[in-house]
Structures are given as structure tokens and as C-alpha cells.
Write a protein that holds these residues in place. Structure first.
Motif, mmCIF file in Angstrom:
data_model
loop_
_atom_site.group_PDB
_atom_site.id
_atom_site.type_symbol
_atom_site.label_atom_id
_atom_site.label_comp_id
_atom_site.label_asym_id
_atom_site.label_seq_id
_atom_site.Cartn_x
_atom_site.Cartn_y
_atom_site.Cartn_z
ATOM 1 N N GLU A 164 0.603 3.874 -2.951
ATOM 2 C CA GLU A 164 0.105 5.200 -2.584
ATOM 3 C C GLU A 164 1.057 6.277 -3.107
ATOM 4 O O GLU A 164 0.630 7.295 -3.659
ATOM 5 C CB GLU A 164 -0.025 5.288 -1.063
ATOM 6 C CG GLU A 164 -0.822 6.490 -0.659
ATOM 7 C CD GLU A 164 -1.114 6.532 0.835
ATOM 8 O OE1 GLU A 164 -0.923 5.523 1.538
ATOM 9 O OE2 GLU A 164 -1.505 7.614 1.276
ATOM 10 N N GLU A 165 2.350 6.021 -2.954
ATOM 11 C CA GLU A 165 3.351 6.988 -3.424
ATOM 12 C C GLU A 165 3.224 7.200 -4.940
ATOM 13 O O GLU A 165 3.213 8.336 -5.429
ATOM 14 C CB GLU A 165 4.732 6.424 -3.073
ATOM 15 C CG GLU A 165 5.898 7.223 -3.568
ATOM 16 C CD GLU A 165 7.198 6.401 -3.452
ATOM 17 O OE1 GLU A 165 7.565 6.043 -2.332
ATOM 18 O OE2 GLU A 165 7.806 6.121 -4.505
ATOM 19 N N GLU B 188 0.807 -1.239 0.000
ATOM 20 C CA GLU B 188 0.000 0.000 0.000
ATOM 21 C C GLU B 188 0.836 1.283 0.000
ATOM 22 O O GLU B 188 0.581 2.168 -0.821
ATOM 23 C CB GLU B 188 -1.011 0.000 1.160
ATOM 24 C CG GLU B 188 -1.921 1.221 1.059
ATOM 25 C CD GLU B 188 -3.014 1.287 2.112
ATOM 26 O OE1 GLU B 188 -3.809 0.344 2.215
ATOM 27 O OE2 GLU B 188 -3.068 2.312 2.826
ATOM 28 N N PRO B 189 1.853 1.391 0.864
ATOM 29 C CA PRO B 189 2.608 2.660 0.842
ATOM 30 C C PRO B 189 3.267 2.944 -0.502
ATOM 31 O O PRO B 189 3.316 4.093 -0.944
ATOM 32 C CB PRO B 189 3.677 2.482 1.932
ATOM 33 C CG PRO B 189 3.298 1.270 2.697
ATOM 34 C CD PRO B 189 2.338 0.473 1.901
ATOM 35 N N ARG B 190 3.771 1.900 -1.159
ATOM 36 C CA ARG B 190 4.420 2.118 -2.465
ATOM 37 C C ARG B 190 3.389 2.515 -3.523
ATOM 38 O O ARG B 190 3.599 3.456 -4.286
ATOM 39 C CB ARG B 190 5.155 0.829 -2.889
ATOM 40 C CG ARG B 190 5.805 0.936 -4.248
ATOM 41 C CD ARG B 190 6.927 1.946 -4.297
ATOM 42 N NE ARG B 190 8.093 1.441 -3.593
ATOM 43 C CZ ARG B 190 9.263 2.066 -3.519
ATOM 44 N NH1 ARG B 190 9.421 3.246 -4.100
ATOM 45 N NH2 ARG B 190 10.263 1.535 -2.863
#
Ligand SMILES: Nc1ncnc2c1ncn2[C@@H]1O[C@H](COP(=O)(O)OP(=O)(O)OP(=O)(O)O)[C@@H](O)[C@H]1O
Ligand SMILES: [Mg+2]
Length: 420
Positions: A310-311, A306-308
Motif C-alpha cells: 500500500e505504501e 498489504e501495508p508495504r
């Protein structure tokens, strides 16, 4: 408008992960009937740039040869997509006088002719471009006749002044000559280059979406292509220089496994949204190099994904915000490219863009529908549709003839298949 029935068209989608080739025949409704398709793992291409001529040539050759085999015909030329951070875009305008006294723009108004439209479009291109840049597209947003705006086709209207608002896309000639070289080395001529997002829009967007305002994201392996439509015109195009391959690399790094295995795990168990996963859903990972079997939860996997994602999607959002219309005027986001297949991507996009999102499947073609109705084929199908539209309205764009053994590559293939 030209009738193109039975005309053969071909497309090559040059990607960082996959080369995709399509061969089609135009039907009586000016739609492509797919006769053959080929996919080959991409080598020698990264984010729209050639990094190894020989490898890239081979990958193009492999995809095109597979499509030719299936279609049982050879092609001499194809339409090709362009992407990467060498692409630049801007909104600009041009103005010409239509009135009888064209020097002053005064005098009697008259009917706007095709030539006036061509002239005003030429005017929009009068920009100080560096020598290493060339214009790829001039996409009309609207025409203004005297003071009346919002006109899509001014032909036949009466006026004194004609103004055009356009979106211009340009490319770096060196980057593109390297790609041209690989295509030529694979014994193919280039019928035309098309920006990836423009092609994808031809395949996946409904006219009403372009009119009401839509952002299309082609989430590829190395890049995300962004295009913003409003009022049936293109208001921004851009490229984010990171794609779904970064997610695979993260998984490989976190789990200390090879990229191929990480790719499988992403496709099978990956989610772009942690909240969609179940803490109790585990999958097994066979130990490498004598390590024992590990159990990984989908929840933990999503915590890395998710964080990647999202980025990457935040960057796409920032790119879309460069549009000259506020994004609150866009009603939806459409996602295509292989990266759109990652589960939960639509939901993540909805939360970032604050707009409903859907997966964009290519439509408006026949033949091999079950294999090609897939967001990864959006650019390739879109290239065919763009090609047909271009030939329909511009007779100067006629494709070089295709036929049995009409080129060197076909002859080579013939020799390899029949002799070796
Ligand atoms: N079922 C799937 N689930 C999750 N991800 C997927 C799935 N299928 C493909 N992908 C991902 O999509 C990406 C490849 O997409 P695509 O084929 O559109 O890229 P490409 O056109 O070769 O690259 P680019 O356009 O960036 O140059 C890979 O990162 C791959 O992992
Ligand atoms: Mg792509």
C-alpha cells in the motif's frame, strides 16, 4: 517509412533483480520475432544505478550470452532501458513562426513542413539544464496550429504559428555513464536508451488506452516506473524509489528467514490484499537452525504484505497525480513488472487509484510467446518495439551489424565454449 524485414534488433532490460536480454528479427509487419532470450540474476545494479561495475558487467554478459546461445547468433549492440531517481521529467512547450515572414510571424500562412516540426521540437528543448543532465526523450503531447489545438500530426496543415506541447525526460549523465561503461565492458554498443516506462507502454498498452487515459505502473524489484497517458500523449513520467524487494525483506525479517526463502514464500503464498486470504489457509515453514516446523497463515502473511504494498502504491499514486491532467480523466491502470505478479495487487491498486486495473502482458511479437507473455518481460519487449518504431521513422537510427563472431565477446565465448 523504411522496410526493416530481417533486420536484427536486441534489447537489454537492466533491472535491480534481473537482467533480461532479447534478440529478435523484424518480420514483414514490422514486428519482432524473438529468436533468443536470456535472464540472469542482477548484481551490481540497484534502482537503476551501478553500484559494482564488475558484477553488473558480468550479469549483463550472462543475460546476453544466454540470449545469443538460444538465437544462435551474436549481437554487437542493443537498446537499453533507463530508470531510477536520477530521471527527471517536465511538461513544456515551444513556439515557432511558420508564416512567410518568419521574423514577425505575420504574412501569408503556408503549409507546415517536416522541418517546421523539427524546429518547434528543438524550441521545446531550450531549457536551462545543468551541465550534468541530458535530454532522454521529448514526447509530443499535441501541436497547436494558430489557435487550433489537439493536433497530433501538423504536417501539411496550413498556418502561421506552430506550437508544440511536450513532455521532456532527462537523466543524470554520471549515473548513465557508469551503466554505459558496464555495457561497453560486456563488449556491447548502445543503440539507444529508453525510459523503462516508455518501453513498457510500447509493449503493454493499446492505442485506445493511451487515448482514453491510462496509468501504467512497472512494479520492479527496486523501483516502480510510472507513466500517465491521456489523449494519446504522455502527461507524466516518474520513478518511485522503492519496489517489490521491500516486501521480500519484510517477510524475511518477520519470519527470521533468508531472503531467498522469503522470496519463494511471497511468490507462493503472498497476497497484497488481506481480504482475499483465508484465515484457515496455512503453509509450513521448515525450522532453521534446529527450530521446529512452523505453521503460518496466509492471512498473517498478507497482514505484513498489504501495508508495504500500500505504501509503495500510494507513492506511485502521488507520482501519477503530478500529471497535468486530473487522474479522474484516466480510465484504467495497467500493471507490469515482476511485482505485478503478486496475487491481489490488481485489487489493491483498484482501491488506491479508484480505477479498474489489469495486468499488462506484452503483445505484438512472435516467438517464445508462452515464455515471454509475462509482465516481467514488458520492458524488454517494449525496447524492441521502440527500436523498430525508431528505425522505421528515422533512418539515422540504423543498428550496428550483428553476425557470427563479429565482436570480442563473441570471440571470447567461442574460445570458452570450444576450448575449456
Ligand atoms: N510470481 C510472483 N509473485 C510475486 N512477486 C513476484 C513474482 N515474480 C516476480 N515477483 C517479484 O517481482 C520483482 C522482480 O521484478 P522485475 O524482474 O520486474 O524487477 P527488476 O526489473 O529486476 O527491478 P527494477 O525494475 O526495480 O530495477 C521481485 O521483487 C520479485 O519478488
Ligand atoms: Mg524493471
Amino acid at each position: 517509412m523504411l522496410r526493416l524485414k530481417n533486420q536484427i534488433v536486441a534489447a537489454l532490460d537492466v533491472g535491480s533483480a534481473n537482467m533480461r536480454a532479447l534478440i529478435a528479427e523484424v518480420d514483414e509487419n514490422q514486428q519482432p520475432i524473438i529468436k533468443g532470450f536470456g535472464t540472469a540474476p542482477s548484481k551490481g545494479i540497484k534502482k537503476g544505478l551501478v553500484i559494482d561495475v564488475e558484477e553488473a558487467t558480468q550479469a549483463i554478459f550472462n543475460a546476453v550470452t544466454a540470449a545469443e546461445k538460444m538465437a544462435n547468433m551474436t549481437i554487437n549492440s542493443c537498446y537499453v532501458n533507463l530508470s531510477g531517481d536520477n530521471i527527471r521529467s517536465m511538461n513544456t512547450r515551444g513556439l515557432v513562426a511558420v508564416a512567410r515572414d518568419s521574423r514577425t510571424g505575420l504574412g501569408e500562412a503556408r503549409e507546415i513542413e517536416q522541418e517546421d516540426i523539427e524546429r518547434v521540437i528543438e524550441h521545446t528543448k531550450a531549457l536551462p539544464f545543468p551541465v550534468d543532465r541530458q535530454i532522454l526523450h521529448v514526447l509530443a503531447q499535441e501541436f497547436i496550429v494558430d489557435d487550433h489545438g489537439g493536433i497530433k500530426n501538423p504536417l501539411g496543415l496550413i498556418g502561421r504559428r506552430l506550437e508544440a506541447k511536450v513532455h521532456i525526460v532527462s537523466y543524470d549523465t554520471t549515473a548513465v555513464s557508469n551503466l554505459s561503461k558496464c555495457i561497453k565492458n560486456a563488449e556491447l554498443e548502445i543503440d539507444g536508451f529508453v525510459l523503462s516506462s516508455v518501453a513498457a507502454a510500447y509493449a503493454c498498452l493499446e492505442e485506445s488506452e493511451k487515448e482514453m487515459g491510462t496509468i501504467l505502473l512497472d512494479i520492479g524489484s527496486g523501483v516502480v516506473d510510472v507513466i500517465v497517458f491521456h489523449d494519446s500523449g504522455v502527461h507524466h513520467t516518474g520513478v518511485v524509489n522503492e519496489g517489490a524487494a521491500s516486501v521480500t525483506s519484510d517477510i524475511a525479517y518477520m519470519l527470521r528467514i533468508p531472503l531467498e526463502r522469503a522470496e519463494q514464500i511471497k511468490k507462493e503464498h503472498g497476497y497484497a490484499r488481506i481480504s482475499l486470504t483465508d484465515q484457515e489457509a496455512f503453509f509450513k515453514l521448515n525450522g532453521l537452525g534446529g527450530r521446529s516446523v512452523r505453521e503460518i497463515s496466509r492471512y498473517n502473511l498478507a497482514e505484513w504484505i498489504e501495508p508495504r504494498m500500500e505504501e509503495i502504491l500510494q507513492e506511485a499514486h502521488q507520482e501519477a497525480q503530478k500529471s497535468d491532467i486530473p487522474l479522474t480523466n484516466t480510465l484504467s491502470v495497467v500493471l507490469c513488472g515482476g511485482g505485478a505478479l503478486l496475487k491481489g495487487t490488481e485489487q489493491l491498486v483498484e482501491s488506491i487509484f479508484n480505477t479498474p486495473a489489469r495486468i499488462g502482458l506484452p503483445t505484438g511479437f512472435s516467438g517464445y510467446e508462452s515464455e515471454l507473455t509475462d509482465p516481467s518481460f514488458a520492458v524488454a519487449i517494449g525496447l524492441l518495439k521502440y527500436a523498430i518504431a525508431e528505425m522505421e521513422y528515422n533512418p539515422r537510427h540504423r543498428i550496428k551489424s550483428h553476425g557470427p563472431f563479429s565482436n570480442l565477446r563473441a570471440w571470447f565465448k567461442h574460445i570458452i565454449e570450444n576450448v575449456m
